[in-house]
Design a protein around this motif. Structure first.
Motif, PDB file in Angstrom:
ATOM      1  N   LYS A 132       0.840  -1.201   0.000  1.00  0.00           N
ATOM      2  CA  LYS A 132       0.000   0.000   0.000  1.00  0.00           C
ATOM      3  C   LYS A 132       0.875   1.251   0.000  1.00  0.00           C
ATOM      4  O   LYS A 132       1.266   1.742   1.052  1.00  0.00           O
ATOM      5  CB  LYS A 132      -0.913  -0.021   1.245  1.00  0.00           C
ATOM      6  CG  LYS A 132      -1.882   1.148   1.339  1.00  0.00           C
ATOM      7  CD  LYS A 132      -2.805   0.995   2.526  1.00  0.00           C
ATOM      8  CE  LYS A 132      -2.189   1.372   3.840  1.00  0.00           C
ATOM      9  NZ  LYS A 132      -1.742   2.772   3.935  1.00  0.00           N
TER      10      LYS A 132
ATOM     11  N   CYS B 135       6.079  -3.276  -7.885  1.00  0.00           N
ATOM     12  CA  CYS B 135       5.451  -4.194  -6.921  1.00  0.00           C
ATOM     13  C   CYS B 135       4.530  -5.175  -7.633  1.00  0.00           C
ATOM     14  O   CYS B 135       4.504  -6.373  -7.313  1.00  0.00           O
ATOM     15  CB  CYS B 135       4.673  -3.406  -5.871  1.00  0.00           C
ATOM     16  SG  CYS B 135       5.716  -2.470  -4.741  1.00  0.00           S
ATOM     17  N   ARG B 136       3.774  -4.684  -8.611  1.00  0.00           N
ATOM     18  CA  ARG B 136       2.863  -5.589  -9.335  1.00  0.00           C
ATOM     19  C   ARG B 136       3.672  -6.607 -10.140  1.00  0.00           C
ATOM     20  O   ARG B 136       3.342  -7.793 -10.163  1.00  0.00           O
ATOM     21  CB  ARG B 136       1.932  -4.788 -10.244  1.00  0.00           C
ATOM     22  CG  ARG B 136       0.999  -3.867  -9.451  1.00  0.00           C
ATOM     23  CD  ARG B 136       0.013  -3.165 -10.348  1.00  0.00           C
ATOM     24  NE  ARG B 136      -1.113  -4.030 -10.670  1.00  0.00           N
ATOM     25  CZ  ARG B 136      -1.935  -3.821 -11.691  1.00  0.00           C
ATOM     26  NH1 ARG B 136      -1.754  -2.810 -12.504  1.00  0.00           N
ATOM     27  NH2 ARG B 136      -2.943  -4.642 -11.905  1.00  0.00           N
TER      28      ARG B 136
ATOM     29  N   ALA C 188      -3.632   0.635 -10.264  1.00  0.00           N
ATOM     30  CA  ALA C 188      -3.348  -0.301  -9.162  1.00  0.00           C
ATOM     31  C   ALA C 188      -4.421  -1.391  -9.145  1.00  0.00           C
ATOM     32  O   ALA C 188      -5.360  -1.369  -9.938  1.00  0.00           O
ATOM     33  CB  ALA C 188      -3.333   0.463  -7.845  1.00  0.00           C
TER      34      ALA C 188
ATOM     35  N   ILE D 174       4.508   1.369  -8.132  1.00  0.00           N
ATOM     36  CA  ILE D 174       3.306   0.551  -8.389  1.00  0.00           C
ATOM     37  C   ILE D 174       3.629  -0.553  -9.397  1.00  0.00           C
ATOM     38  O   ILE D 174       3.344  -1.736  -9.158  1.00  0.00           O
ATOM     39  CB  ILE D 174       2.145   1.437  -8.898  1.00  0.00           C
ATOM     40  CG1 ILE D 174       1.635   2.352  -7.771  1.00  0.00           C
ATOM     41  CG2 ILE D 174       1.001   0.569  -9.433  1.00  0.00           C
ATOM     42  CD1 ILE D 174       0.572   3.367  -8.205  1.00  0.00           C
TER      43      ILE D 174
ATOM     44  N   VAL E  80      -1.301  -4.317  -5.465  1.00  0.00           N
ATOM     45  CA  VAL E  80      -1.025  -2.947  -5.011  1.00  0.00           C
ATOM     46  C   VAL E  80      -2.336  -2.229  -4.702  1.00  0.00           C
ATOM     47  O   VAL E  80      -3.252  -2.184  -5.527  1.00  0.00           O
ATOM     48  CB  VAL E  80      -0.220  -2.160  -6.060  1.00  0.00           C
ATOM     49  CG1 VAL E  80      -0.112  -0.689  -5.671  1.00  0.00           C
ATOM     50  CG2 VAL E  80       1.174  -2.767  -6.204  1.00  0.00           C
TER      51      VAL E  80
END
Ligand SMILES: O=c1ccn([C@@H]2O[C@H](COP(=O)(O)O)[C@@H](O)[C@H]2O)c(=O)[nH]1
Length: 278
Positions: free
Chosen positions: A63, A87-88, A123, A84, A94
């Protein structure tokens, strides 16, 4: 992107593989300094890279707190886009903590920004404020349902100031409970399109039994909540949907990637032990 089970399937898969923790990326100026980084867009970018490397392959949900990126203007938002995407790409879901909420037509524009496939900020889920009326969030809810994403709405927040509004009576229930009930109605299709924020910092007095969606529970660590509090606080809820969140409590272990990842895993393990009793 569409799938029959909606967000529910993707979420359950992520927490089954990685455990119930939402790791926050909140680049407070104090944390940048503690990590030996300049309080600048460059420092923010290095902070983001460490977080992606440490948390991306480990946490079920990550987050980023949008406010800390916005503070650096367009350069900060460019960093957020990379965080973003990173992380994805690493397999985490996310949740953009943007807390958006406005009249429906403007909410449609926010929806394109945070949940639109074409947006560089796209996200898996976004936080939203329902205090312009739950129905004002309809554009986001519709887009989330169509693309297997989620909207996580504020019901009973972790801060003490939320009580006056969220515990006020509205037609026989508290305002917070009406938000949960509105979310449950949408989730009756089993897709878990709408989640709620319920702080882990105090007793919330909500009936979460019929929600059928994510219960984001911020407050672990820096705000004083502890994993051991969770089973009692969320008794009566389907704890499979419970997603405790910690930002500073984990981030203080940086900037070493291995140490940050270990702190994330230790927090996740504390939560799982508390919730499963093993
Ligand atoms: O009720 C709420 C809703 C959102 N938050 C957000 O979660 C993190 C908490 O950070 P910590 O460092 O773990 O305290 C932060 O981004 C808040 O904006 C919340 O705390 N409470």
């Amino acid at each position: 992107m569409t799938d029959a089970g909606g967000f529910a399937g993707r979420y359950r898969e992520a927490v089954a593989a990685r455990g119930r923790l939402c790791a926050g990326i909140d680049p407070h100026p104090e944390l940048l300094e503690q990590w030996g980084l300049p309080v600048s867009a460059e420092g923010l970018a290095r902070f983001g890279d460490v977080c992606v490397g440490a948390l991306g392959p480990t946490a079920a949900v990550i987050k980023p707190q949008v406010a800390f990126f916005e503070a650096f203007g367009s350069a900060g938002m460019a960093v957020l886009e990379r965080v973003i995407a990173g992380c994805r790409d690493a397999g985490a879901l996310v949740l953009a903590d943007a807390k958006r909420g406005d009249i429906g037509s403007t909410m449609a524009a926010y929806t394109r920004a945070w949940l639109g496939d074409e947006s560089p900020l796209c996200a898996d889920a976004v936080t939203a404020s329902p205090y312009l009326g739950f129905g004002s969030l309809s554009p986001a809810v519709a887009q989330a349902a169509e693309t297997s994403r989620a909207v996580i709405v504020l019901a009973r927040t972790s801060n003490p100031e939320g009580a006056g509004l969220q515990l006020a009576q509205a037609g026989g229930a508290t305002v917070g409970q009406t938000i949960v009930d509105d979310a449950a109605e949408i989730n009756a299709d089993g897709r878990a399109t709408v989640g709620v924020v319920v702080g882990a910092t105090r007793a919330h007095g909500l009936d979460l039994g019929a929600l059928g969606g994510v219960i984001l529970a911020p407050g672990l660590g820096a705000q004083g909540a502890q994993a051991a509090d969770l089973p009692d606080l969320f008794r009566g809820a389907d704890q499979g949907w419970l997603l405790p969140a910690s930002s500073r409590g984990v981030l203080r272990a940086g900037p070493d990637v291995a140490a940050l990842r270990a702190a994330c895993e230790a927090t996740r393990d504390d939560i799982e032990t508390a919730l499963t009793g093993v």
